[in-house]
Design a protein around this motif. Structure first.
Motif, PDB file in Angstrom:
ATOM      1  N   VAL A   1       5.610   5.798  17.441  1.00  0.00           N
ATOM      2  CA  VAL A   1       6.271   6.850  16.660  1.00  0.00           C
ATOM      3  C   VAL A   1       5.462   6.988  15.378  1.00  0.00           C
ATOM      4  O   VAL A   1       5.207   5.996  14.689  1.00  0.00           O
ATOM      5  N   SER A   2       5.030   8.216  15.056  1.00  0.00           N
ATOM      6  CA  SER A   2       4.148   8.395  13.902  1.00  0.00           C
ATOM      7  C   SER A   2       4.443   9.696  13.181  1.00  0.00           C
ATOM      8  O   SER A   2       4.874  10.688  13.788  1.00  0.00           O
ATOM      9  N   THR A   3       4.179   9.676  11.879  1.00  0.00           N
ATOM     10  CA  THR A   3       4.156  10.926  11.138  1.00  0.00           C
ATOM     11  C   THR A   3       2.928  11.725  11.582  1.00  0.00           C
ATOM     12  O   THR A   3       1.943  11.167  12.063  1.00  0.00           O
ATOM     13  N   ASP A   4       2.995  13.033  11.401  1.00  0.00           N
ATOM     14  CA  ASP A   4       1.924  13.924  11.871  1.00  0.00           C
ATOM     15  C   ASP A   4       0.778  13.935  10.859  1.00  0.00           C
ATOM     16  O   ASP A   4       0.676  14.817  10.011  1.00  0.00           O
ATOM     17  N   VAL A   5      -0.071  12.921  10.950  1.00  0.00           N
ATOM     18  CA  VAL A   5      -1.215  12.795  10.039  1.00  0.00           C
ATOM     19  C   VAL A   5      -2.500  12.701  10.851  1.00  0.00           C
ATOM     20  O   VAL A   5      -2.501  12.284  12.010  1.00  0.00           O
TER      21      VAL A   5
ATOM     22  N   LEU B   1       5.287   1.804  14.645  1.00  0.00           N
ATOM     23  CA  LEU B   1       5.688   2.889  13.743  1.00  0.00           C
ATOM     24  C   LEU B   1       4.634   3.087  12.671  1.00  0.00           C
ATOM     25  O   LEU B   1       4.187   2.122  12.031  1.00  0.00           O
ATOM     26  N   LEU B   2       4.208   4.325  12.460  1.00  0.00           N
ATOM     27  CA  LEU B   2       3.279   4.670  11.381  1.00  0.00           C
ATOM     28  C   LEU B   2       3.941   5.734  10.513  1.00  0.00           C
ATOM     29  O   LEU B   2       4.411   6.756  11.027  1.00  0.00           O
ATOM     30  N   THR B   3       3.981   5.489   9.191  1.00  0.00           N
ATOM     31  CA  THR B   3       4.696   6.386   8.276  1.00  0.00           C
ATOM     32  C   THR B   3       3.808   6.860   7.127  1.00  0.00           C
ATOM     33  O   THR B   3       4.299   7.205   6.064  1.00  0.00           O
TER      34      THR B   3
ATOM     35  N   ARG C   1       0.850  -1.194   0.000  1.00  0.00           N
ATOM     36  CA  ARG C   1       0.000   0.000   0.000  1.00  0.00           C
ATOM     37  C   ARG C   1       0.890   1.250   0.000  1.00  0.00           C
ATOM     38  O   ARG C   1       1.449   1.622   1.034  1.00  0.00           O
ATOM     39  N   SER C   2       1.001   1.881  -1.150  1.00  0.00           N
ATOM     40  CA  SER C   2       1.966   2.971  -1.331  1.00  0.00           C
ATOM     41  C   SER C   2       1.729   4.145  -0.387  1.00  0.00           C
ATOM     42  O   SER C   2       2.676   4.802   0.059  1.00  0.00           O
ATOM     43  N   GLU C   3       0.437   4.426  -0.067  1.00  0.00           N
ATOM     44  CA  GLU C   3       0.148   5.575   0.794  1.00  0.00           C
ATOM     45  C   GLU C   3       0.614   5.362   2.236  1.00  0.00           C
ATOM     46  O   GLU C   3       0.724   6.315   3.011  1.00  0.00           O
ATOM     47  N   LYS C   4       0.913   4.107   2.598  1.00  0.00           N
ATOM     48  CA  LYS C   4       1.371   3.804   3.958  1.00  0.00           C
ATOM     49  C   LYS C   4       2.890   3.944   4.087  1.00  0.00           C
ATOM     50  O   LYS C   4       3.417   3.962   5.183  1.00  0.00           O
TER      51      LYS C   4
END
Length: 309
Positions: free
Chosen positions: A240-244, A217-219, A173-176
């Motif tokens: 740890v996550s990107t700010d989404v 981890l979420l990217t 899943r490219s958006e992930k």
């Protein structure tokens, strides 16, 4: 009150996403008469066929509410209920670039067609430029329960002496952005830290991985209100996550949770260093309760929206 749930049924043939099923069951427990309608297939041809079937079902069952999950299912619901007294509620689950084609037609349907629209984060409402009810998906704390970390590590087959960073989605899943997760973990330059993608697992197995992991981890590039963050927090797993989406609000800066700008590999590396050095479990479960993000609390909020209609 009779409510017909409509959502994509492509998780496996005829099966809706776990969070849709969970919300459906929570509303049943609130005393609502629930019907589930999965949309099978992809593309407009499949959705057109679904609209015809749904129209027949609406005529037969006469639901008070059709609650569609995802905007395209909302279009199907609007067309299928034409000429009836059934109200249409739509949950917008993600986010999208401002002024994109999708942004334009979704705004039109919110303003002129759907009776109520729910978004999962304030960020999505701001993107749309419309004041909308914000109701993130809830977490079933009975299902996402606390399991002893060592016991969970054995179930998951984790090696002793290794630290595991789990990443919960399909790498295709490219958006992930699994590649971003790989870059961040590689940048740690530590052979004892293993990036472990978790996918195609039932919820009970996911619980074990979240309780066994040292960090989740979420990217992702974009999200509405990512369920995986709330589920990890319910298991007191460091994050740890990107700010989404609403991640910054949900995590609330509690110790062991780090939110960084999207695409910044160095910030992700530093975040992982901090989370791995935490050497403890977080207070995420209490944070979920404080925010009213249990599945029971969310079901009551959704029922209030139905009652208003």
């Amino acid at each position: 009150m009779k409510v017909l749930f409509i959502a994509s049924g492509n998780k496996s043939v005829g099966t809706v996403s776990a969070f849709v099923r969970s919300q459906y069951e929570s509303l049943q427990r609130e005393g609502l008469d629930m019907i589930l309608f999965p949309v099978i297939g992809k593309g407009w041809k499949s959705y057109a066929k679904a609209m015809i079937r749904l129209h027949r079902l609406v005529r037969r069952e006469k639901p008070d509410i059709v609650h569609a999950h995802y905007s395209v299912c909302g279009v199907v619901a609007a067309l299928a209920t034409l000429g009836t007294k059934t109200k249409v509620v739509v949950s917008i689950l993600g986010s999208f670039p401002t002024h994109s084609f999708k942004w334009r037609w979704v705004r039109f349907f919110i303003k002129h067609v759907w009776n109520a629209t729910i978004v999962k984060s304030k960020r999505t409402a701001n993107q749309l430029g419309i004041d909308l009810p914000v109701v993130p998906n809830g977490v079933n704390l009975d299902q996402f329960s606390l399991v002893d970390k060592e016991e969970a590590r054995k179930k998951c087959g984790f090696e002793e002496g290794k630290k595991y960073v789990i990443w919960c989605s399909h790498p295709s899943r490219s958006e992930k952005r699994f590649s971003l997760a790989q870059e961040a973990v590689t940048a740690l330059n530590d052979p004892n830290v293993i990036l472990y993608p978790v996918f195609d697992k039932v919820h009970d197995e996911v619980v074990d991985y979240m309780c066994a992991a040292d960090v989740l981890l979420l990217t992702s590039v974009c999200e509405g209100s990512p369920n995986v963050i709330k589920e990890a927090m319910a298991c007191n797993c460091p994050v740890v996550s990107t700010d989404v989406g609403d991640v910054d609000w949900v995590t609330g800066g509690i110790e062991g949770t780090i939110v960084v700008p999207y695409g910044d590999v160095e910030a992700l590396r530093k975040g992982l260093c901090s989370a791995l050095a935490f050497h403890s479990r977080t207070q995420g479960r209490e944070r979920i309760k404080t925010l009213g993000l249990t599945i029971e609390s969310v079901a009551r909020k959704i029922k209030t929206i139905y009652d208003t209609l």
